[in-house]
Design a protein around this motif. Structure first.
Motif, PDB file in Angstrom:
ATOM      1  N   TYR A 128      -0.163  -2.590  10.639  1.00 29.15           N
ATOM      2  CA  TYR A 128      -1.221  -2.920  11.780  1.00 29.15           C
ATOM      3  C   TYR A 128      -0.627  -1.915  13.065  1.00 29.15           C
ATOM      4  CZ  TYR A 128      -2.989  -6.451   8.572  1.00 29.15           C
ATOM      5  OH  TYR A 128      -3.153  -7.175   7.741  1.00 29.15           O
ATOM      6  N   PHE A 171       0.767  -1.191  -0.019  1.00 27.01           N
ATOM      7  CA  PHE A 171      -0.130  -0.111   0.057  1.00 27.01           C
ATOM      8  C   PHE A 171       0.694   1.247  -0.140  1.00 27.01           C
ATOM      9  CE2 PHE A 171      -3.014  -3.187   1.330  1.00 27.01           C
ATOM     10  CZ  PHE A 171      -4.181  -2.685   0.959  1.00 27.01           C
ATOM     11  N   GLU A 229      -6.118   2.364   5.621  1.00 27.85           N
ATOM     12  CA  GLU A 229      -6.124   1.139   4.705  1.00 27.85           C
ATOM     13  C   GLU A 229      -5.764  -0.210   5.435  1.00 27.85           C
ATOM     14  OE1 GLU A 229      -3.668   2.798   1.556  1.00 27.85           O
ATOM     15  OE2 GLU A 229      -5.405   2.831   0.395  1.00 27.85           O
ATOM     16  N   GLN A 230      -5.716  -0.290   6.754  1.00 27.00           N
ATOM     17  CA  GLN A 230      -5.282  -1.411   7.561  1.00 27.00           C
ATOM     18  C   GLN A 230      -6.279  -2.535   7.418  1.00 27.00           C
ATOM     19  OE1 GLN A 230      -3.764  -0.919  11.780  1.00 27.00           O
ATOM     20  NE2 GLN A 230      -3.772   1.393  11.215  1.00 27.00           N
ATOM     21  N   HIS A 260      -2.404 -18.523   7.022  1.00 29.33           N
ATOM     22  CA  HIS A 260      -2.280 -19.046   5.778  1.00 29.33           C
ATOM     23  C   HIS A 260      -0.971 -20.521   5.862  1.00 29.33           C
ATOM     24  CE1 HIS A 260      -5.235 -16.642   4.105  1.00 29.33           C
ATOM     25  NE2 HIS A 260      -4.543 -15.480   4.594  1.00 29.33           N
ATOM     26  N   TYR A 271     -12.472 -11.140  12.113  1.00 26.24           N
ATOM     27  CA  TYR A 271     -11.253 -10.636  13.084  1.00 26.24           C
ATOM     28  C   TYR A 271     -11.516  -9.448  13.702  1.00 26.24           C
ATOM     29  CZ  TYR A 271      -6.425  -9.896  14.662  1.00 26.24           C
ATOM     30  OH  TYR A 271      -5.729  -9.652  15.763  1.00 26.24           O
ATOM     31  N   ASP A 300      -8.057  -2.707   4.620  1.00 25.92           N
ATOM     32  CA  ASP A 300      -7.848  -3.241   3.223  1.00 25.92           C
ATOM     33  C   ASP A 300      -6.824  -4.288   3.058  1.00 25.92           C
ATOM     34  OD1 ASP A 300      -9.868  -1.862   2.133  1.00 25.92           O
ATOM     35  OD2 ASP A 300      -8.935  -0.330   1.642  1.00 25.92           O
ATOM     36  N   ALA A 301      -5.637  -3.857   4.220  1.00 24.33           N
ATOM     37  CA  ALA A 301      -4.501  -4.678   3.954  1.00 24.33           C
ATOM     38  C   ALA A 301      -4.774  -6.194   4.529  1.00 24.33           C
ATOM     39  CB  ALA A 301      -3.472  -4.114   4.860  1.00 24.33           C
ATOM     40  N   MET A 302      -5.640  -6.099   5.461  1.00 22.57           N
ATOM     41  CA  MET A 302      -5.889  -7.400   6.187  1.00 22.57           C
ATOM     42  C   MET A 302      -6.959  -8.257   5.000  1.00 22.57           C
ATOM     43  SD  MET A 302      -7.811  -7.321   9.952  1.00 22.57           S
ATOM     44  CE  MET A 302      -6.595  -6.633  10.896  1.00 22.57           C
ATOM     45  N   GLU A 303      -7.745  -7.573   4.124  1.00 25.44           N
ATOM     46  CA  GLU A 303      -8.513  -8.245   3.192  1.00 25.44           C
ATOM     47  C   GLU A 303      -7.532  -8.867   1.972  1.00 25.44           C
ATOM     48  OE1 GLU A 303     -11.947  -5.805   2.082  1.00 25.44           O
ATOM     49  OE2 GLU A 303     -12.634  -7.399   0.966  1.00 25.44           O
ATOM     50  N   VAL A 304      -6.618  -8.013   1.686  1.00 30.43           N
ATOM     51  CA  VAL A 304      -5.752  -8.467   0.636  1.00 30.43           C
ATOM     52  C   VAL A 304      -4.822  -9.520   1.028  1.00 30.43           C
ATOM     53  CG1 VAL A 304      -5.913  -6.404  -0.598  1.00 30.43           C
ATOM     54  CG2 VAL A 304      -4.139  -6.631   0.814  1.00 30.43           C
ATOM     55  N   SER A 305      -4.558  -9.715   2.487  1.00 27.94           N
ATOM     56  CA  SER A 305      -3.916 -10.738   2.901  1.00 27.94           C
ATOM     57  C   SER A 305      -4.469 -11.940   2.886  1.00 27.94           C
ATOM     58  CB  SER A 305      -3.044 -10.434   4.206  1.00 27.94           C
ATOM     59  OG  SER A 305      -3.839 -10.283   5.242  1.00 27.94           O
ATOM     60  N   GLY A 306      -5.862 -12.084   2.348  1.00 28.20           N
ATOM     61  CA  GLY A 306      -6.582 -13.241   2.574  1.00 28.20           C
ATOM     62  C   GLY A 306      -7.041 -13.566   4.012  1.00 28.20           C
ATOM     63  N   THR A 307      -7.210 -12.474   4.890  1.00 25.78           N
ATOM     64  CA  THR A 307      -7.869 -12.445   6.171  1.00 25.78           C
ATOM     65  C   THR A 307      -9.153 -11.826   6.108  1.00 25.78           C
ATOM     66  OG1 THR A 307      -5.889 -12.374   7.199  1.00 25.78           O
ATOM     67  CG2 THR A 307      -7.571 -11.929   8.759  1.00 25.78           C
ATOM     68  N   ASN A 308     -10.325 -12.567   6.827  1.00 28.76           N
ATOM     69  CA  ASN A 308     -11.481 -11.832   6.797  1.00 28.76           C
ATOM     70  C   ASN A 308     -11.805 -10.847   7.847  1.00 28.76           C
ATOM     71  OD1 ASN A 308     -14.262 -11.271   7.087  1.00 28.76           O
ATOM     72  ND2 ASN A 308     -14.866 -13.226   6.988  1.00 28.76           N
TER      73      ASN A 308
END
Lengths: 252, 254
Positions: free
Chosen positions: A103, A97, B119-120, A119, B134, B122-130
């Motif tokens: 985080y 990004f 965008e944290q 994962h 969470y 969004d970052a979670m989402e693009v890393s494949g985490t729901n």
């Protein structure tokens, strides 16, 4: 250990975008946009601010739904995938990004552990730790492992964000303006880091940028986005010598 | 007018859908136990001092304010019973709920809002985490389960404050005070009062999460999310209270 990138022109594309359109209300951002990314290739999408470059990569990763068109990533039709299937594909795509999006309530270790624990089934604590150290060493910041993101400079945060995308060993990395907001020296360092990461991890990449130094150093191929369309695509050197005023404006 | 009512209904619809997703996601693996326990610690344990102090003051002040009227009517001996009923049935749950909405509703709204604009999420989402599972499921589950516990503790501390309040002008033994309080209390007083706090907790968590998760327009949007989360959650507590009282009245357990 560094290996050379395996960009072989003419191979089947890892990303194939055809006729992509996206509008916000009456404002058309992408209009029948098409692009191919081949395995091992680093493609830079060049365009003015607000031209829709970030929208493009957010559509590729499924953060924004396009209005029309087709996006095939590693053989998967992103637009028509279910949520779980989309998550499986996303694991193979790293996304850096512009704002880093670390985080901020977690330490650097926890930032890196977060995607990995979800994962990598059955990974032991020792393996997890060694993989974290490995990616931190690759970005030159192993000493920051127990620090908070707020304790790091902008350039260091960018490196950690890159380490976080590498932890899942992605096949493709999408970079959203990786050098924007950094001083020229740090910008050069990040560009050189991106190049070495591309070689070492053997990934394909799309870089969104309007930093010409980064474009020149990193791109195998440059696509220019104008009025929502892929106006032209060629190597950096070929585009630099172009007489087309629309292309020339980026190289002046 | 038409536009504001359209906004209201569209927001109400969006919030209902958002709450619906909670029930879809909450019972489906993967379960985020560690994040849930962490939220219980933050939302429950870290709210204890505030809830305890306000509960204590509430019991003490209520007793001191009520005393002169009770003395005038010659029913001074009934103070523990009246205070006990008032605290356990209504004042404890509602005041603790409001304090909880102020502290937790705003913090969830601001935290998720800030994660959204940086965008944290969004970052979670693009890393494949729901991110819903969470961030939202863990927080809403924690508020739903922690508020009843906080209310029970607050009720107990309020009663202790009331006991001290009674003893300012008179002398009552702890055992007499407790006997007088529990003599008038019935299960039909205690259970509906505790039952409604689960809904209060759910509303506070859900509204804070909805406002924060859908935060827009940068830092200004984060402030607005935190603010509207508190206002709406406080209002929701009164509305839920009204509905629960009507239901228990109709069911004859009032």
């Amino acid at each position: 250990m560094e290996t050379s990138a395996t960009y072989i022109p003419g191979e089947s594309p890892v990303i194939s975008i055809n006729g992509l359109s996206k509008a916000f209300g009456t404002h058309v951002v992408l209009d029948d946009f098409s692009l191919q990314l081949e395995r091992g290739q680093t493609k830079v999408v060049l365009g003015r601010s607000g031209s829709g470059k970030s929208v493009l990569i957010k559509c590729i990763i499924g953060l924004l739904p396009p209005d029309a068109g087709e996006i095939i990533v590693l053989g998967n039709d992103i637009i028509h995938l279910g949520h779980d299937e989309l998550d499986e594909v996303r694991v193979k795509i790293g996304f850096l990004f512009q704002s880093n999006a670390l985080y901020d309530s977690m330490t650097i270790r926890e930032n890196l552990e977060f995607p990995m624990r979800r994962h990598t089934v059955g990974i032991s604590d020792k393996e997890a730790e060694s993989r974290i150290i490995e990616v931190l060493t690759d970005v030159g910041l192993e000493h920051t492992i127990d620090m908070m993101p707020s304790e790091l400079s902008g350039g260091m945060q960018k490196r950690i964000a890159l380490a976080r995308t590498l932890i899942l060993r992605p096949e493709i990395i999408l970079y959203d303006e990786p050098t924007t907001g950094l001083d020229p020296v740090t910008g050069r360092e990040i560009t050189s880091l991106i190049k070495s990461i591309q070689r070492q991890y053997n990934t394909s990449a799309i870089i969104i940028s309007h930093d010409m130094k980064c474009v020149k150093a990193a791109a195998d191929s440059v696509a220019i986005l104008i009025n929502g369309k892929c106006y032209t695509e060629n190597t950096y050197q070929a585009l630099k010598q172009s007489d087309d005023p629309q292309v020339k404006q980026f190289f002046e | 007018m038409a536009s504001s009512s359209k906004t209201f209904f569209s927001e109400a619809g969006a919030m209902t859908r958002f709450a619906g997703v909670f029930f879809q996601q909450a019972f489906k693996p993967r379960y985020e136990f560690r994040a849930f326990i962490k939220q219980c610690y933050i939302i429950g344990y870290q709210s204890l001092p505030l809830v305890g102090i306000t509960g204590f003051i509430m019991g003490l002040v209520l007793t001191m304010q009520l005393r002169p009227s009770m003395v005038d009517y010659g029913v001074e001996a009934q103070i523990p019973a009246v205070i006990g009923l008032a605290i356990i049935r209504e004042i404890g749950p509602v005041i603790t709920g409001l304090i909880f909405a102020g502290k937790i509703g705003s913090s969830i709204g601001a935290e998720l809002g800030s994660m959204r604009v940086t965008e944290q999420i969004d970052a979670m989402e693009v890393s494949g985490t729901n991110p819903y599972k969470y961030l939202i499921v863990t927080r809403v589950a924690a508020t739903t389960l922690m508020l009843p516990v906080l209310v029970i503790l607050s009720d107990a501390i309020s009663l202790y404050g009331a006991y001290l309040g009674v003893n300012i002008r008179a002398v009552t033994s702890p055992s007499l005070f407790i006997t007088q309080v529990f003599d008038v209390l019935d299960y039909s007083d205690v259970l509906p009062a505790i039952f409604k706090t689960f809904f209060f907790g759910f509303a506070v968590g859900m509204i804070g999460s909805f406002k924060g998760y859908n935060s827009k327009k940068g830092t200004e949007g984060v402030g607005r999310s935190a603010n509207s989360a508190v206002v709406l959650a406080s209002l929701a507590i009164f509305v839920i209270d009204l509905i629960v009282v009507q239901i228990t009245e109709i069911m004859g357990i009032n």
